[in-house]
Design an enzyme around this catalytic site. Structure first.
Site, PDB file in Angstrom:
ATOM      1  N   ASP A 119      16.606   1.878  -5.314  1.00 41.10           N
ATOM      2  CA  ASP A 119      16.951   0.780  -6.229  1.00 41.10           C
ATOM      3  C   ASP A 119      18.450   0.803  -6.522  1.00 41.10           C
ATOM      4  OD1 ASP A 119      14.355  -0.184  -6.459  1.00 41.10           O
ATOM      5  OD2 ASP A 119      13.869   1.157  -8.127  1.00 41.10           O
ATOM      6  N   ASP A 155      20.583  -1.380   2.002  1.00 40.93           N
ATOM      7  CA  ASP A 155      21.235  -2.655   2.316  1.00 40.93           C
ATOM      8  C   ASP A 155      22.405  -2.910   1.361  1.00 40.93           C
ATOM      9  OD1 ASP A 155      19.618  -2.934   0.111  1.00 40.93           O
ATOM     10  OD2 ASP A 155      18.792  -4.887   0.674  1.00 40.93           O
ATOM     11  N   HIS A 191       9.053  -0.947   4.413  1.00 37.75           N
ATOM     12  CA  HIS A 191       8.817  -2.332   4.023  1.00 37.75           C
ATOM     13  C   HIS A 191      10.143  -3.037   3.701  1.00 37.75           C
ATOM     14  CE1 HIS A 191       6.629  -5.598   2.184  1.00 37.75           C
ATOM     15  NE2 HIS A 191       7.452  -5.528   1.156  1.00 37.75           N
ATOM     16  N   PHE A 192      11.028  -2.359   3.006  1.00 41.28           N
ATOM     17  CA  PHE A 192      12.299  -2.983   2.648  1.00 41.28           C
ATOM     18  C   PHE A 192      13.209  -3.148   3.856  1.00 41.28           C
ATOM     19  CE2 PHE A 192      13.360  -3.872  -1.854  1.00 41.28           C
ATOM     20  CZ  PHE A 192      12.079  -3.748  -2.361  1.00 41.28           C
ATOM     21  N   GLU A 193      13.093  -2.260   4.834  1.00 43.70           N
ATOM     22  CA  GLU A 193      13.891  -2.451   6.041  1.00 43.70           C
ATOM     23  C   GLU A 193      13.421  -3.729   6.745  1.00 43.70           C
ATOM     24  OE1 GLU A 193      13.320  -0.222   9.577  1.00 43.70           O
ATOM     25  OE2 GLU A 193      15.297  -0.752  10.322  1.00 43.70           O
TER      26      GLU A 193
HETATM   27  C1  LIG Z   1      13.602  -0.782  -3.371  1.00 39.15           C
HETATM   28  S1  LIG Z   1      12.128   0.109  -3.336  1.00 39.15           S
HETATM   29  C2  LIG Z   1      12.098   0.782  -1.677  1.00 39.15           C
HETATM   30  C3  LIG Z   1      10.731   1.245  -1.273  1.00 39.15           C
HETATM   31  C4  LIG Z   1      10.662   1.878   0.124  1.00 39.15           C
HETATM   32  N1  LIG Z   1      11.451   3.076   0.190  1.00 39.15           N
HETATM   33  C5  LIG Z   1      11.098   0.905   1.176  1.00 39.15           C
HETATM   34  O1  LIG Z   1      12.154   1.101   1.789  1.00 39.15           O
HETATM   35  O2  LIG Z   1      10.350  -0.060   1.403  1.00 39.15           O
HETATM   36  C6  LIG Z   1      12.565   1.554  -4.286  1.00 39.15           C
HETATM   37  C7  LIG Z   1      11.345   2.376  -4.674  1.00 39.15           C
HETATM   38  O3  LIG Z   1      11.798   3.558  -5.331  1.00 39.15           O
HETATM   39  C8  LIG Z   1      10.960   3.784  -6.458  1.00 39.15           C
HETATM   40  N2  LIG Z   1      11.735   4.596  -7.408  1.00 39.15           N
HETATM   41  C9  LIG Z   1      12.797   4.205  -8.137  1.00 39.15           C
HETATM   42  N3  LIG Z   1      13.257   5.211  -8.891  1.00 39.15           N
HETATM   43  C10 LIG Z   1      12.460   6.283  -8.633  1.00 39.15           C
HETATM   44  C11 LIG Z   1      12.400   7.605  -9.121  1.00 39.15           C
HETATM   45  N4  LIG Z   1      13.277   8.056 -10.031  1.00 39.15           N
HETATM   46  N5  LIG Z   1      11.440   8.424  -8.649  1.00 39.15           N
HETATM   47  C12 LIG Z   1      10.544   7.973  -7.732  1.00 39.15           C
HETATM   48  N6  LIG Z   1      10.546   6.726  -7.241  1.00 39.15           N
HETATM   49  C13 LIG Z   1      11.485   5.882  -7.674  1.00 39.15           C
HETATM   50  C14 LIG Z   1      10.636   2.388  -6.962  1.00 39.15           C
HETATM   51  O4  LIG Z   1       9.499   2.346  -7.794  1.00 39.15           O
HETATM   52  C15 LIG Z   1      10.442   1.646  -5.656  1.00 39.15           C
HETATM   53  O5  LIG Z   1       9.102   1.718  -5.203  1.00 39.15           O
END
Ligand SMILES: C[S@@+](CC[C@H](N)C(=O)[O-])C[C@H]1O[C@@H](n2cnc3c(N)ncnc32)[C@H](O)[C@@H]1O
Length: 238
Positions: A119, A155, A191-193
């Protein structure tokens, strides 16, 4: 783009072998002990819907893959994908990755580390929530075994450059290499890629190899200026 609510796993799907709560694991712990096979264990931070964890555990049965996800819904969804694919080498922990690396993982307990599309926390006042922060990256060097790989894909160019700079500052990794996109068979790693590439957005990818240096506690945090995380960094390191 707003995220949809994660799909709930079917009620009759048994998640007991693929889902754990961080609050119920006594820390610190050996991550390999969560698996039936004492194989090298890799960790993915922010597992999301579990695409990487499911494909990696299916295609690489000789390694274990552990995910940590802070959203309960996504953690359960990822665990349900693992359960549905009947792998025994994939587990998701629901909890905060920062807590896990601070208190849960012993030195040199992992054989690989993956952070895909963390994130970005765009607002300046939220920057301190970024997972690729100096403390996390110092722990990344501490928990990885010599020779193991640390993958960072995002990204967000500014976040990428900042993270690469801080990883280099730890002195615990060799120089980053650019990592290529997935091959045709495994077209998207996460999924995000998939989302970024279908939208035609650029993706920055780096892979670092843990060197042989022992970690020095707090070295990095002491060296970086206090405001570091809050200030956008655009230094190109690769
Ligand atoms: C933008 S999404 C990307 C998900 C996946 N890695 C992808 O590339 O499709 C970021 C993920 O990180 C998780 N996340 C954010 N901060 C986190 C933390 N401190 N510990 C564990 N997961 C976290 C969010 O809930 C979210 O599912």
């Amino acid at each position: 783009m707003p995220r949809r609510h994660p799909k709930k796993p079917p009620k009759d799907l048994d998640l007991s072998h693929h889902f754990r709560l961080l609050t119920e694991i006594e820390t610190p712990f050996d991550p390999t002990a969560l698996f039936s096979q004492q194989n090298p264990t890799e960790l993915e931070i922010g597992t999301g819907k579990g695409m990487f964890l499911t494909s990696a555990s299916s295609s690489t049965p000789e390694r274990n893959f552990l995910g940590i996800e802070v959203s309960a819904g996504y953690a359960r969804m990822a665990a349900s994908r693992l359960a549905a694919s009947s792998v025994t080498n994939g587990v998701v922990i629901h909890g905060d990755a920062m807590h896990l690396v601070r208190h849960g993982l012993p030195n040199a307990s992992l054989s690989g580390l993956h952070v895909y599309f963390p994130d970005p926390w765009w607002k300046a006042r939220h920057r301190k929530r970024r997972i690729l922060n100096p403390e996390f990256l110092q722990h990344a060097g501490r928990i990885l075994q010599t020779g193991s790989q640390f993958h960072i894909w995002t990204d967000v160019e500014e976040y990428f450059n900042e993270a690469v700079l801080v990883v280099n500052n730890t002195l615990l990794f060799g120089k980053a290499s650019n990592e290529s996109a997935g091959d045709l068979e495994n077209k998207y790693r996460t999924h995000f890629e998939r989302r970024s590439r279908l939208a035609g957005d650029p993706v920055w990818r780096a892979v670092f190899t843990r060197n042989e240096k022992p970690p020095q506690q707090n070295r990095l945090i002491a060296k970086l200026p206090h405001h570091f995380i809050a200030s956008p960094h655009t230094t190109k390191v690769l």
